[in-house]
Design a protein around this motif. Structure first.
Motif, PDB file in Angstrom:
ATOM      1  N   ARG A 166      39.452  37.527  77.477  1.00  0.00           N
ATOM      2  CA  ARG A 166      38.408  37.105  76.536  1.00  0.00           C
ATOM      3  C   ARG A 166      38.663  37.585  75.111  1.00  0.00           C
ATOM      4  O   ARG A 166      38.017  37.125  74.166  1.00  0.00           O
ATOM      5  CB  ARG A 166      37.038  37.608  77.018  1.00  0.00           C
ATOM      6  N   TYR A 167      39.583  38.509  74.935  1.00  0.00           N
ATOM      7  CA  TYR A 167      39.870  39.032  73.602  1.00  0.00           C
ATOM      8  C   TYR A 167      40.823  38.121  72.822  1.00  0.00           C
ATOM      9  O   TYR A 167      40.928  38.222  71.598  1.00  0.00           O
ATOM     10  CB  TYR A 167      40.501  40.422  73.709  1.00  0.00           C
ATOM     11  N   LEU A 168      41.513  37.248  73.517  1.00  0.00           N
ATOM     12  CA  LEU A 168      42.568  36.444  72.912  1.00  0.00           C
ATOM     13  C   LEU A 168      42.061  35.575  71.772  1.00  0.00           C
ATOM     14  O   LEU A 168      42.798  35.304  70.807  1.00  0.00           O
ATOM     15  CB  LEU A 168      43.230  35.577  73.985  1.00  0.00           C
ATOM     16  N   GLU A 169      40.822  35.151  71.844  1.00  0.00           N
ATOM     17  CA  GLU A 169      40.270  34.266  70.812  1.00  0.00           C
ATOM     18  C   GLU A 169      40.369  34.905  69.423  1.00  0.00           C
ATOM     19  O   GLU A 169      40.657  34.222  68.438  1.00  0.00           O
ATOM     20  CB  GLU A 169      38.813  33.933  71.140  1.00  0.00           C
ATOM     21  N   PHE A 170      40.138  36.220  69.352  1.00  0.00           N
ATOM     22  CA  PHE A 170      40.241  36.908  68.059  1.00  0.00           C
ATOM     23  C   PHE A 170      41.678  36.878  67.547  1.00  0.00           C
ATOM     24  O   PHE A 170      41.936  36.624  66.365  1.00  0.00           O
ATOM     25  CB  PHE A 170      39.738  38.346  68.179  1.00  0.00           C
ATOM     26  N   ALA A 171      42.628  37.159  68.437  1.00  0.00           N
ATOM     27  CA  ALA A 171      44.035  37.149  68.042  1.00  0.00           C
ATOM     28  C   ALA A 171      44.460  35.766  67.543  1.00  0.00           C
ATOM     29  O   ALA A 171      45.174  35.636  66.537  1.00  0.00           O
ATOM     30  CB  ALA A 171      44.910  37.584  69.219  1.00  0.00           C
ATOM     31  N   LEU A 172      44.018  34.721  68.228  1.00  0.00           N
ATOM     32  CA  LEU A 172      44.352  33.359  67.808  1.00  0.00           C
ATOM     33  C   LEU A 172      43.712  33.028  66.460  1.00  0.00           C
ATOM     34  O   LEU A 172      44.320  32.350  65.621  1.00  0.00           O
ATOM     35  CB  LEU A 172      43.894  32.361  68.865  1.00  0.00           C
ATOM     36  N   ALA A 173      42.492  33.527  66.254  1.00  0.00           N
ATOM     37  CA  ALA A 173      41.814  33.287  64.971  1.00  0.00           C
ATOM     38  C   ALA A 173      42.576  33.943  63.827  1.00  0.00           C
ATOM     39  O   ALA A 173      42.697  33.368  62.735  1.00  0.00           O
ATOM     40  CB  ALA A 173      40.382  33.810  65.028  1.00  0.00           C
ATOM     41  N   MET A 174      43.101  35.144  64.064  1.00  0.00           N
ATOM     42  CA  MET A 174      43.869  35.825  63.022  1.00  0.00           C
ATOM     43  C   MET A 174      45.126  35.023  62.668  1.00  0.00           C
ATOM     44  O   MET A 174      45.491  34.911  61.503  1.00  0.00           O
ATOM     45  CB  MET A 174      44.252  37.228  63.484  1.00  0.00           C
TER      46      MET A 174
END
Length: 215
Positions: free
Chosen positions: A51-59
């Motif tokens: 569920r944390y991946l979304e932040f990494a993709l946004a960056m």
């Protein structure tokens, strides 16, 4: 939308800091960079999965590097690998050389030195983010490192002594000096975003609101 991850090690502190770097483009070039501190019992790969991946993709989408750090007392940085990160933290609190609260300040200085020396980031283009326990560390870093421009704190533990493991240390100087409530210097005018969970019992949003008011 797979991320390309590059393992890095910062060797200017002991023990060395293992990291994972995500870049918006394959070629290495200076870009705005966000440092990420994982949650308690997490690891440097936390932000790149589940569920944390979304932040990494946004960056990546907005053109930022993302450097995820192995926190003190976790993973390869545990002094005693036979016990949990929390047990390592509690064992180290009384030591000037192992205290994880003090260590994170030195770590942050060295991390930013590394980012600039390796031309991963430029001064004025460095932010920091953290999850839960990592958010406490990110807040501490934001207070102590003038080269950090802004911060995002996810589910921040804004009162350390409210955590079950730290309740016996409530009121003791070794913890009190790093309590976010007592540690708000040098924040303004840096942008700081709190993201909380309304029913979170571990990172109680009540303390986040109190810290916000104090800021």
């Amino acid at each position: 939308m797979d991320l390309q991850l590059f393992p890095l090690t910062i060797r200017s502190v002991h023990p060395p800091i293992p990291c994972l770097l995500s870049r918006p483009k394959e070629e290495l070039r200076s870009a705005a960079t966000v440092i990420y501190f994982h949650s308690l019992n997490g690891a440097r790969d936390q932000i790149f999965k589940d569920r944390y991946l979304e932040f990494a993709l946004a960056m990546r989408t907005i053109g930022c590097n993302l450097l995820s750090i192995e926190l003190p007392c976790h993973g390869e940085r545990r002094k005693n690998v036979k016990i949990s990160p929390m047990q390592n933290i509690l064992h180290g609190i009384g030591s000037d050389t192992q205290n994880p609260f003090a260590c994170i300040i030195e770590d942050t200085h060295k991390i930013i030195d590394f980012l600039i020396e390796k031309r991963i980031a430029r001064v004025g283009e460095i932010g920091i983010a953290g999850m839960a326990w990592g958010a406490v560390n990110a807040f501490c870093a934001l207070c102590n490192e003038p080269r950090i421009r802004c911060s995002v704190l996810f589910l921040p533990v804004c009162r350390i002594s409210s955590m079950t493991e730290f309740r016996p240390l409530k009121g003791q100087a070794i913890v009190e000096q790093f309590e976010p409530m007592n540690y708000v210097k040098n924040i303004a005018p840096k942008p700081l975003l709190f993201i909380t969970g309304e029913k979170d019992q571990r990172a109680n949003p009540q303390y986040t609101s109190e810290l916000y008011q104090k800021l």
